[in-house]
Design an enzyme around this catalytic site. Sequence first.
Site, PDB file in Angstrom:
ATOM      1  N   ARG A 103       0.819  -1.213   0.000  1.00  0.00           N
ATOM      2  CA  ARG A 103       0.000   0.000   0.000  1.00  0.00           C
ATOM      3  C   ARG A 103       0.856   1.269   0.000  1.00  0.00           C
ATOM      4  O   ARG A 103       0.515   2.263   0.661  1.00  0.00           O
ATOM      5  CB  ARG A 103      -0.951   0.031   1.215  1.00  0.00           C
ATOM      6  CG  ARG A 103      -2.132  -0.906   1.097  1.00  0.00           C
ATOM      7  CD  ARG A 103      -3.224  -0.334   0.222  1.00  0.00           C
ATOM      8  NE  ARG A 103      -4.152  -1.385  -0.186  1.00  0.00           N
ATOM      9  CZ  ARG A 103      -5.301  -1.651   0.420  1.00  0.00           C
ATOM     10  NH1 ARG A 103      -5.686  -0.942   1.442  1.00  0.00           N
ATOM     11  NH2 ARG A 103      -6.066  -2.617  -0.011  1.00  0.00           N
ATOM     12  N   ARG A 115      -3.683   6.502   0.851  1.00  0.00           N
ATOM     13  CA  ARG A 115      -4.270   7.719   1.421  1.00  0.00           C
ATOM     14  C   ARG A 115      -3.360   8.484   2.366  1.00  0.00           C
ATOM     15  O   ARG A 115      -3.650   9.627   2.712  1.00  0.00           O
ATOM     16  CB  ARG A 115      -5.586   7.378   2.149  1.00  0.00           C
ATOM     17  CG  ARG A 115      -6.645   6.881   1.213  1.00  0.00           C
ATOM     18  CD  ARG A 115      -8.065   7.094   1.730  1.00  0.00           C
ATOM     19  NE  ARG A 115      -8.947   7.038   0.590  1.00  0.00           N
ATOM     20  CZ  ARG A 115      -9.345   8.099  -0.100  1.00  0.00           C
ATOM     21  NH1 ARG A 115      -8.995   9.308   0.281  1.00  0.00           N
ATOM     22  NH2 ARG A 115     -10.102   7.960  -1.152  1.00  0.00           N
ATOM     23  N   ARG A 118      -7.251  11.091  -6.044  1.00  0.00           N
ATOM     24  CA  ARG A 118      -8.407  10.220  -5.884  1.00  0.00           C
ATOM     25  C   ARG A 118      -9.692  11.002  -5.598  1.00  0.00           C
ATOM     26  O   ARG A 118     -10.791  10.460  -5.745  1.00  0.00           O
ATOM     27  CB  ARG A 118      -8.156   9.226  -4.734  1.00  0.00           C
ATOM     28  CG  ARG A 118      -7.237   8.079  -5.061  1.00  0.00           C
ATOM     29  CD  ARG A 118      -8.006   6.881  -5.663  1.00  0.00           C
ATOM     30  NE  ARG A 118      -9.013   6.372  -4.752  1.00  0.00           N
ATOM     31  CZ  ARG A 118     -10.306   6.541  -4.898  1.00  0.00           C
ATOM     32  NH1 ARG A 118     -10.777   7.176  -5.928  1.00  0.00           N
ATOM     33  NH2 ARG A 118     -11.161   6.065  -4.022  1.00  0.00           N
ATOM     34  N   ASP A 174      -6.689  -3.129  -7.824  1.00  0.00           N
ATOM     35  CA  ASP A 174      -7.251  -3.805  -6.656  1.00  0.00           C
ATOM     36  C   ASP A 174      -7.484  -5.271  -6.973  1.00  0.00           C
ATOM     37  O   ASP A 174      -7.690  -5.628  -8.139  1.00  0.00           O
ATOM     38  CB  ASP A 174      -8.569  -3.162  -6.209  1.00  0.00           C
ATOM     39  CG  ASP A 174      -8.879  -3.541  -4.772  1.00  0.00           C
ATOM     40  OD1 ASP A 174      -8.334  -2.905  -3.852  1.00  0.00           O
ATOM     41  OD2 ASP A 174      -9.634  -4.507  -4.570  1.00  0.00           O
ATOM     42  N   TYR A 189     -14.594 -12.566  -0.341  1.00  0.00           N
ATOM     43  CA  TYR A 189     -15.326 -11.329  -0.683  1.00  0.00           C
ATOM     44  C   TYR A 189     -16.579 -11.638  -1.487  1.00  0.00           C
ATOM     45  O   TYR A 189     -17.626 -11.013  -1.295  1.00  0.00           O
ATOM     46  CB  TYR A 189     -14.429 -10.369  -1.477  1.00  0.00           C
ATOM     47  CG  TYR A 189     -13.381  -9.701  -0.612  1.00  0.00           C
ATOM     48  CD1 TYR A 189     -13.722  -8.650   0.244  1.00  0.00           C
ATOM     49  CD2 TYR A 189     -12.066 -10.120  -0.625  1.00  0.00           C
ATOM     50  CE1 TYR A 189     -12.772  -8.050   1.051  1.00  0.00           C
ATOM     51  CE2 TYR A 189     -11.108  -9.532   0.180  1.00  0.00           C
ATOM     52  CZ  TYR A 189     -11.466  -8.495   1.016  1.00  0.00           C
ATOM     53  OH  TYR A 189     -10.535  -7.904   1.826  1.00  0.00           O
TER      54      TYR A 189
HETATM   55  O1  1CP Z   1       0.216   0.585  -3.448  1.00  0.00           O
HETATM   56  C1  1CP Z   1      -0.344  -0.520  -3.521  1.00  0.00           C
HETATM   57  O2  1CP Z   1      -0.241  -1.405  -2.660  1.00  0.00           O
HETATM   58  C2  1CP Z   1      -1.132  -0.827  -4.790  1.00  0.00           C
HETATM   59  C3  1CP Z   1      -2.521  -0.775  -4.685  1.00  0.00           C
HETATM   60  C4  1CP Z   1      -3.397  -1.809  -3.996  1.00  0.00           C
HETATM   61  C5  1CP Z   1      -3.207  -3.178  -3.704  1.00  0.00           C
HETATM   62  C6  1CP Z   1      -1.961  -4.012  -3.883  1.00  0.00           C
HETATM   63  C7  1CP Z   1      -4.714  -1.492  -3.599  1.00  0.00           C
HETATM   64  C8  1CP Z   1      -5.323  -0.163  -3.716  1.00  0.00           C
HETATM   65  N1  1CP Z   1      -5.323  -2.636  -3.161  1.00  0.00           N
HETATM   66  C9  1CP Z   1      -4.438  -3.675  -3.191  1.00  0.00           C
HETATM   67  C10 1CP Z   1      -4.674  -5.085  -2.831  1.00  0.00           C
HETATM   68  C11 1CP Z   1      -5.845  -5.430  -1.996  1.00  0.00           C
HETATM   69  N2  1CP Z   1      -7.126  -4.950  -2.083  1.00  0.00           N
HETATM   70  C12 1CP Z   1      -5.839  -6.441  -0.996  1.00  0.00           C
HETATM   71  C13 1CP Z   1      -4.644  -7.286  -0.660  1.00  0.00           C
HETATM   72  C14 1CP Z   1      -3.709  -6.591   0.263  1.00  0.00           C
HETATM   73  C15 1CP Z   1      -4.204  -6.445   1.689  1.00  0.00           C
HETATM   74  O3  1CP Z   1      -4.324  -7.472   2.360  1.00  0.00           O
HETATM   75  O4  1CP Z   1      -4.459  -5.300   2.066  1.00  0.00           O
HETATM   76  C16 1CP Z   1      -7.119  -6.522  -0.440  1.00  0.00           C
HETATM   77  C17 1CP Z   1      -7.589  -7.437   0.658  1.00  0.00           C
HETATM   78  C18 1CP Z   1      -7.937  -5.581  -1.135  1.00  0.00           C
HETATM   79  C19 1CP Z   1      -9.377  -5.323  -0.947  1.00  0.00           C
HETATM   80  C20 1CP Z   1      -9.596  -3.919  -0.537  1.00  0.00           C
HETATM   81  N3  1CP Z   1      -9.576  -2.866  -1.406  1.00  0.00           N
HETATM   82  C21 1CP Z   1      -9.745  -3.415   0.773  1.00  0.00           C
HETATM   83  C22 1CP Z   1      -9.705  -4.218   2.056  1.00  0.00           C
HETATM   84  C23 1CP Z   1     -11.059  -4.550   2.551  1.00  0.00           C
HETATM   85  C24 1CP Z   1     -10.998  -5.410   3.794  1.00  0.00           C
HETATM   86  O5  1CP Z   1     -11.440  -6.564   3.728  1.00  0.00           O
HETATM   87  O6  1CP Z   1     -10.547  -4.915   4.831  1.00  0.00           O
HETATM   88  C25 1CP Z   1      -9.883  -2.019   0.668  1.00  0.00           C
HETATM   89  C26 1CP Z   1     -10.121  -1.029   1.778  1.00  0.00           C
HETATM   90  C27 1CP Z   1      -9.744  -1.694  -0.719  1.00  0.00           C
HETATM   91  C28 1CP Z   1      -9.742  -0.332  -1.331  1.00  0.00           C
HETATM   92  C29 1CP Z   1      -8.403   0.133  -1.717  1.00  0.00           C
HETATM   93  N4  1CP Z   1      -7.577  -0.525  -2.609  1.00  0.00           N
HETATM   94  C30 1CP Z   1      -6.426   0.177  -2.787  1.00  0.00           C
HETATM   95  C31 1CP Z   1      -6.513   1.364  -1.963  1.00  0.00           C
HETATM   96  C32 1CP Z   1      -5.471   2.419  -1.871  1.00  0.00           C
HETATM   97  C33 1CP Z   1      -7.749   1.319  -1.287  1.00  0.00           C
HETATM   98  C34 1CP Z   1      -8.288   2.377  -0.325  1.00  0.00           C
HETATM   99  C35 1CP Z   1      -9.451   3.124  -0.868  1.00  0.00           C
HETATM  100  C36 1CP Z   1      -9.188   4.402  -1.623  1.00  0.00           C
HETATM  101  O7  1CP Z   1      -8.110   4.831  -1.938  1.00  0.00           O
HETATM  102  O8  1CP Z   1     -10.185   5.077  -1.933  1.00  0.00           O
END
Ligand code: 1CP
Length: 367
Positions: A37, A41, A50, A86, A164
């Site tokens: 990540r 944010r 964003r 994602d 999911y």
């Molecule tokens: O910089 C990076 O890491 C690249 C971007 C990235 C990656 C690798 C994002 C952007 N998401 C992911 C992978 C991802 N998405 C995972 C695996 C990693 C982990 O365990 O965190 C998972 C479980 C998700 C699903 C997801 N997408 C969640 C988690 C939900 C939960 O079950 O708790 C969330 C909050 C998102 C949204 C998201 N994806 C990425 C960002 C930066 C965000 C935040 C929202 C936003 O910016 O508006």
Amino acid sequence: MEANGFGLQNFPELKNDTFLRAAWGEETDYTPVWCMRQAGRYLPEFRETRAAQDFFSTCRSPEACCELTLQPLRRFPLDAAIIFSDILVVPQALGMEVIMVPGKGPSFPEPLREERDLERLRDPAAVVSELGYVFQAITLTRQQLAGRVPLIGFAGAPWTLMTYMIEGGSSSTMAQAKRWLYQRPQASHKLLGTLTDALVPYLIGQVAAGAQALQLFESHAGHLGSELFGKFALPYIRDVAKRVKAGLQKAGLAPVPMIIFAKDGHFALEELAQSGYEVVGLDWTVAPKKARERVGKMVTLQGNLDPCALYASEEEIGRLVQQMLDEFGPQRYIANLGHGLYPDMDPEHVGAFVDAVHKHSRLLRQN
Ligand code: 1CP
């Protein structure tokens, strides 16, 4: 791979291959570092890009994904970039609706409830044509990176995606998804097989588009004990690696290192180390020395500072990094956090983490 028309580009020459060398188990002059990540944010420029844009619309814009991927690299001397996207774009490509609720997380209005709901899913072979926007983002970003560091592509592992699709979003117990495993093992295997069939061409397509390494996120490994993990997660994790490698070779593409990150999957560390991945990512609950003892020298380890350690002072971060590096040892190691950065983290402290890894790892090699 001709299927998506990529793979024939002339990309700029790679200037910093430290991350790739460590992933392949070669010696490096210092320890490479990136952060899960790292595009997120906690960066004001990320929030600005964003702002007022729906999450999945951002994912569908190659220009926005490229910009978000590059932002952390403008601030910190990271050794790898990870494409902004994602894991949930794959269930979407299989035909499920997914929305990102600001401040809450992902939500599936119509999750899989019954076995017959599997019929709603598209043919996994269609996934590659649905996800052309990810391939475009990767190609554009690889160009824009100008060879500075390698670009990592990624996907969610089958079990994590299944949670999911059945839970309809985040869950603290995964009771619905696990109910499937106990009550409908055959339907569960069918779903996991469909996801695997979608992930294989998707990951090969990412490499054809320009990804130089791949990470598979099994973020919900911890909800399965070793028994269920061995039945419903590990076989698919293995299958993904095997089939992606074979597919790359068949398509005439050079092999790329693959990373498996199974969060809270410490009970399966030995099995993960032998599952066909060059790198095993560790979450912060695993003691580095014990992990090294358990996996031996055959794989590269990646991790695993507690992300919350970034709330500590910069001095304390330096001390914790030093301790982590001493315990992992100088080679066959990629520094990272044990999970992703949180939105309220101080970018300065992320910089302190990266700098401490570089500085201490060079010192370690002098001794
Ligand atoms: O910089 C990076 O890491 C690249 C971007 C990235 C990656 C690798 C994002 C952007 N998401 C992911 C992978 C991802 N998405 C995972 C695996 C990693 C982990 O365990 O965190 C998972 C479980 C998700 C699903 C997801 N997408 C969640 C988690 C939900 C939960 O079950 O708790 C969330 C909050 C998102 C949204 C998201 N994806 C990425 C960002 C930066 C965000 C935040 C929202 C936003 O910016 O508006």
